[in-house]
Write an enzyme that holds these catalytic residues in place. Structure first.
Site: not given
Length: 259
Positions: A151, A164
């Site tokens: 990501s 995250y």
């Protein structure tokens, strides 16, 4: 004066995955479901891995090519090894292992993030990917491919995304280390790092006018990505055209990291 380069009679087709045996985790929904369709329609055999049996069987039934279905938790080392062994038993080997399983961000500051929540994000997104790559490395032959779903938030974190972002940043470091470890076996290891895509995981951001506008403003192409924008990167990395690419991060982000 430099000599002329030898021109081959043909070039490796970009994205040609016909006949490849692909293990795909997180295959029951979202990007995993999309990739299952993409690889199957392109002629690959796909072993679908997910936790929810109903979802993954539904995806498998909807694609045209051969499939295998495995239900379990990627955090379980033995489960990953069982997937590898069963795929080899059924299809004779594994050519591509896509570590795509992951859980969405917990948006909370450090005080509000419970230790159990932190561990779950790290265990699924990072440890689960390592265990998949570990299982793949054991059974892959020369020229195998390991692909992680990362990501852009691993490189450009946001407030409340410590767990995250840490998990996705960790994937990059792990991929580079594994690329070195597995290079003698001819196995490449790369990361696809999506930017902001219109998907169920990002509904909270997409439906917030302020956040959605900020994301578009910080994306060079001034739009949210569509899920189909991601497919080509995975097909390329899985194909022979990417045989000399390893330890790389392919940012499919519309230029989000440029602004």
């Amino acid at each position: 004066m430099l000599g002329r380069i030898a021109i081959p009679a043909s070039f490796r087709p970009v994205g040609d995955v016909r006949g490849l045996r692909v293990v795909l985790t997180g295959a029951g929904r979202g990007l995993g479901e999309l990739l299952t369709h993409a690889f199957s329609r392109a002629g690959a055999k796909v072993a679908l891995v997910a936790r929810t049996e109903r979802e993954v069987k539904s995806v498998a039934a909807a694609v045209p090519g051969p499939t295998l279905v495995f239900c379990g938790d990627v955090r379980d080392a033995e489960f990953n090894e069982e997937v590898a062994d069963a795929t080899v038993s059924e299809w004779g080997g594994v050519d591509v292992w896509i570590c795509n399983a992951g859980i969405s961000p917990i948006v909370a500051g450090p005080v509000e993030t419970a230790p159990a929540e932190w561990r779950e994000v790290i265990d699924v997104n990072l440890t689960g990917a390592f265990l998949g790559a570990r299982a793949a490395a054991r059974v892959m032959g020369d020229g195998g491919r390991v692909i992680f779903t990362g990501s852009v938030l691993g490189e450009r974190p946001g407030r409340g995304l410590a767990a995250y972002s840490a998990s996705k940043a960790g994937l990059v470091g792990m991929a580079k280390a594994l690329a070195l470890d597995l290079a003698p076996s001819g196995i490449t290891v790369n990361v696809v790092a999506p930017g902001w895509f219109d998907s169920p995981l990002t509904e909270g951001w997409k439906n917030n006018e302020r956040l959605s506008g900020s994301i578009r403003e910080h994306t060079a192409l001034k739009r949210w990505g569509q899920p189909t924008d991601l497919v080509g990167a995975y097909l390329f990395l899985a194909s022979e055209a990417a045989a000399f690419l390893t330890g790389a991060v392919v940012n499919v982000d519309g230029g989000y990291l440029l602004t």
